[in-house]
Design a protein around this motif. Structure first.
Motif, PDB file in Angstrom:
ATOM      1  N   ALA A 297       0.827  -1.202   0.000  1.00 35.79           N
ATOM      2  CA  ALA A 297       0.000   0.000   0.000  1.00 35.79           C
ATOM      3  C   ALA A 297       0.865   1.256   0.000  1.00 35.79           C
ATOM      4  O   ALA A 297       0.653   2.181  -0.797  1.00 35.79           O
ATOM      5  N   VAL A 298       1.886   1.280   0.874  1.00 34.85           N
ATOM      6  CA  VAL A 298       2.769   2.444   0.937  1.00 34.85           C
ATOM      7  C   VAL A 298       3.533   2.590  -0.379  1.00 34.85           C
ATOM      8  O   VAL A 298       3.682   3.698  -0.912  1.00 34.85           O
TER       9      VAL A 298
ATOM     10  N   MET B  58       2.563   1.693  -3.348  1.00 31.50           N
ATOM     11  CA  MET B  58       1.699   2.226  -4.405  1.00 31.50           C
ATOM     12  C   MET B  58       1.513   3.729  -4.260  1.00 31.50           C
ATOM     13  O   MET B  58       1.519   4.472  -5.236  1.00 31.50           O
ATOM     14  N   LEU B  59       1.359   4.177  -2.983  1.00 32.81           N
ATOM     15  CA  LEU B  59       1.186   5.621  -2.761  1.00 32.81           C
ATOM     16  C   LEU B  59       2.419   6.392  -3.194  1.00 32.81           C
ATOM     17  O   LEU B  59       2.324   7.443  -3.836  1.00 32.81           O
TER      18      LEU B  59
ATOM     19  N   LEU C 252       4.656   5.468  -5.372  1.00 33.18           N
ATOM     20  CA  LEU C 252       4.789   5.374  -6.826  1.00 33.18           C
ATOM     21  C   LEU C 252       3.908   6.401  -7.517  1.00 33.18           C
ATOM     22  O   LEU C 252       4.342   7.124  -8.414  1.00 33.18           O
ATOM     23  N   THR C 253       2.653   6.490  -7.052  1.00 33.50           N
ATOM     24  CA  THR C 253       1.730   7.388  -7.747  1.00 33.50           C
ATOM     25  C   THR C 253       2.104   8.849  -7.504  1.00 33.50           C
ATOM     26  O   THR C 253       1.921   9.699  -8.372  1.00 33.50           O
ATOM     27  N   SER C 254       2.690   9.159  -6.321  1.00 31.09           N
ATOM     28  CA  SER C 254       3.059  10.562  -6.117  1.00 31.09           C
ATOM     29  C   SER C 254       4.368  10.901  -6.820  1.00 31.09           C
ATOM     30  O   SER C 254       4.623  12.053  -7.144  1.00 31.09           O
TER      31      SER C 254
ATOM     32  N   LEU D 149       5.375   9.390  -9.859  1.00 34.48           N
ATOM     33  CA  LEU D 149       5.267   9.299 -11.311  1.00 34.48           C
ATOM     34  C   LEU D 149       4.358  10.362 -11.921  1.00 34.48           C
ATOM     35  O   LEU D 149       4.554  10.791 -13.044  1.00 34.48           O
ATOM     36  N   GLY D 150       3.324  10.772 -11.147  1.00 34.03           N
ATOM     37  CA  GLY D 150       2.337  11.682 -11.724  1.00 34.03           C
ATOM     38  C   GLY D 150       2.888  13.077 -11.963  1.00 34.03           C
ATOM     39  O   GLY D 150       3.888  13.463 -11.353  1.00 34.03           O
ATOM     40  N   PRO D 151       2.256  13.838 -12.837  1.00 31.11           N
ATOM     41  CA  PRO D 151       2.666  15.232 -13.053  1.00 31.11           C
ATOM     42  C   PRO D 151       2.259  16.097 -11.866  1.00 31.11           C
ATOM     43  O   PRO D 151       1.423  15.685 -11.064  1.00 31.11           O
ATOM     44  N   LYS D 152       2.898  17.241 -11.739  1.00 31.71           N
ATOM     45  CA  LYS D 152       2.531  18.137 -10.642  1.00 31.71           C
ATOM     46  C   LYS D 152       2.327  19.541 -11.190  1.00 31.71           C
ATOM     47  O   LYS D 152       3.273  20.280 -11.387  1.00 31.71           O
ATOM     48  N   LYS D 153       1.085  19.870 -11.481  1.00 29.85           N
ATOM     49  CA  LYS D 153       0.775  21.232 -11.928  1.00 29.85           C
ATOM     50  C   LYS D 153      -0.352  21.728 -11.058  1.00 29.85           C
ATOM     51  O   LYS D 153      -1.450  21.199 -11.099  1.00 29.85           O
ATOM     52  N   SER D 154      -0.091  22.703 -10.221  1.00 25.02           N
ATOM     53  CA  SER D 154      -1.179  23.185  -9.377  1.00 25.02           C
ATOM     54  C   SER D 154      -1.393  24.669  -9.601  1.00 25.02           C
ATOM     55  O   SER D 154      -0.441  25.437  -9.733  1.00 25.02           O
TER      56      SER D 154
END
Lengths: 357, 118
Positions: free
Chosen positions: B19-20, B22-23, B25-27, B29-34
């Protein structure tokens, strides 16, 4: 050391089967089942070099898509809680499988091997204790998102889950009385002969348990907590990427756990109707003991999983057949129908057992 | 005795690790545009006027209290159910009284309207 290796092997088998086969495959099954029932072609777009394989690549495509999405935490959300709640949802869903046996006891190389990760004497109480932790996951997810819809969803989910937990606790008392044990391995072993299956001894218990379990898992017809059309997915509305996927994963893992529990408690666990283990062993008597036991073990494991898959299909069919209940109807069913009925079931079971004794 | 829980422990470590993982990994790999508009809570495009961190209906609280009452009573039933065949008619009558008291409690709560959800 040897025990440690055997336990690890069993853990890896269950974990791999759940996370590697059931969790991804059920996303596809859910789509395909809904497509079949609604008379449309579904889940057939993802393909590799033109081969779509009736949509079997969709779970892979989903995983890649979710990984490539932004991990979004909205303004005003409690960051720690927001990140923690998917973990609190997934871990109990995986952990409950520890006490469910997926086969009997076999003598392999002079060693007795029980096909269960942890043969706890508290058995079902362990399942109740761990699975109710998932309530925290949903409540924290809804509250920490700082969104009105999420909060509504999590409030509904919490009230629904705790209401059905009461009824679920009472529905299984009849089963404990009949088999005189909380240990799932013993309950499973007691169902060797066909007419000792839980469904014949506790028919009402089965229907009530299934209803409670589906409500506990917040799936249709009890899915007002998610209610896509009114509160836009409810408590996991503000989640994206794999965090969002983890809530779905927890839901699908719980479907597998519920099916395995129904199989173990009511449908003879790993036993085949009218064919006892002794009969299979005597048919295999030309082989040596270890080999015969291994074959018996493989037969039992496959029988168990076939039954589990049947109940997974059954839950999917229920999900796409029945419309969503209204919230007051759900609470009424839990408190005013299932709870008194399960109490009556306990008394009737008690009288019948004592008269037959 | 604690040896029994070895499998549970291995499974717990494996599950939490996954679980940790996966969390993370997703933070990663994902893009970060805020930008401000995107960070708003999901609503209809406007900033919500009412904050969700408010008082909510007492019904939910009441349900939780009832849950505690009835769930503890369910726990009392388990050891009795296991020993039921040994206790015989004596145990049955004892538990009958207990369930009657429980039933009276349920009827009381019902008549008081605590289970009404309209």
């Amino acid at each position: 050391m040897e025990d440690f290796l055997i336990t690890t092997a069993k853990v890896l088998f269950i974990f791999g089967l759940n996370m590697g086969v059931f969790a991804p495959l059920l996303t596809w099954v859910e789509r395909k089942q809904s497509a079949l029932m609604q008379d449309r072609i579904g889940a057939n777009r993802a393909d590799i070099l033109g081969f779509s394989m009736i949509g079997l690549f969709h779970p892979i495509a989903d995983a890649i898509k979710m990984l490539a999405k932004e991990d979004f935490i909205p303004e005003g959300a409690n960051k720690i809680m927001h990140t923690l709640s998917p973990i609190i949802c997934v871990v109990p869903a995986l952990l409950t499988f520890a006490v469910i046996p997926f086969g009997g006891e076999y003598v392999i190389g002079g060693k007795h091997i029980k096909l269960v990760i942890a043969d706890l004497d508290v058995g079902l109480i362990f399942i109740f204790a761990i699975s109710s932790l998932a309530t925290y996951g949903t409540v924290i997810a809804g509250w920490s998102s700082n969104n009105n819809w999420s909060l509504l969803g999590s409030l509904r989910a919490s009230a629904q889950m705790i209401s059905y937990e009461v009824a679920m606790g009472f529905t299984l008392v009849g089963v404990f009385m009949v088999y005189g044990s909380l240990q799932l391995t013993q309950i499973g072993a007691a169902q060797e002969s066909f007419f000792r299956w839980g469904i014949f001894l506790q028919p009402l218990g089965f229907f009530m348990f299934l209803a409670c379990a589906i409500a506990e898992n917040k799936r249709a017809p009890f899915d007002v907590a998610e209610g896509e059309s009114e509160i836009i997915a409810g408590y996991f509305l503000e989640y994206s990427g794999l965090k969002f996927g983890m809530f779905y994963m927890a839901e699908f893992l719980e479907i597998v756990t519920i099916s395995a529990m129904v199989t173990t408690l009511f449908f003879g666990a790993w036993h085949i109707p009218f064919i006892s283990s002794a009969l299979i062993l005597s048919m295999l008597s030309f082989l040596n003991e270890t080999l015969a036991n291994i074959i018996l073990m493989l037969i039992h494991i496959s029988v168990f999983w076939v039954k589990v898959i049947f109940f997974i299909w059954f839950q999917m069919t229920i999900r796409w057949t029945l419309p969503r209940f209204r919230y007051d109807q759900i609470m009424k069913l839990g408190w005013k129908i299932l709870l008194p009925l399960s109490l009556a079931n306990i008394l009737v079971t008690g009288i019948v057992i004592l008269i037959l004794q | 005795m604690l040896n029994q829980y070895l499998g549970v422990l291995i499974l717990l470590v494996l599950a939490t690790g996954t679980a940790v993982g996966m969390l993370t990994l997703t933070s990663l790999l994902g893009p970060k545009k805020s930008f401000p508009d995107k960070m708003e809570p999901f609503e209809c495009g406007k900033k919500p006027i009412v904050s969700p961190r408010q008082r909510f209906s007492v019904k939910f609280y009441l349900t939780a209290v009832l849950f505690i009452l009835f769930d503890i009573e369910a726990v009392f039933l388990y050891p009795w159910a296991i020993l039921f065949k040994k206790l015989g008619w004596f145990g049955f009558v004892e538990m009958l009284l207990f369930i009657v008291v429980l039933g009276i409690g349920l009827v009381y709560v019902w008549k008081k309207g605590a289970l009404k959800w309209e």
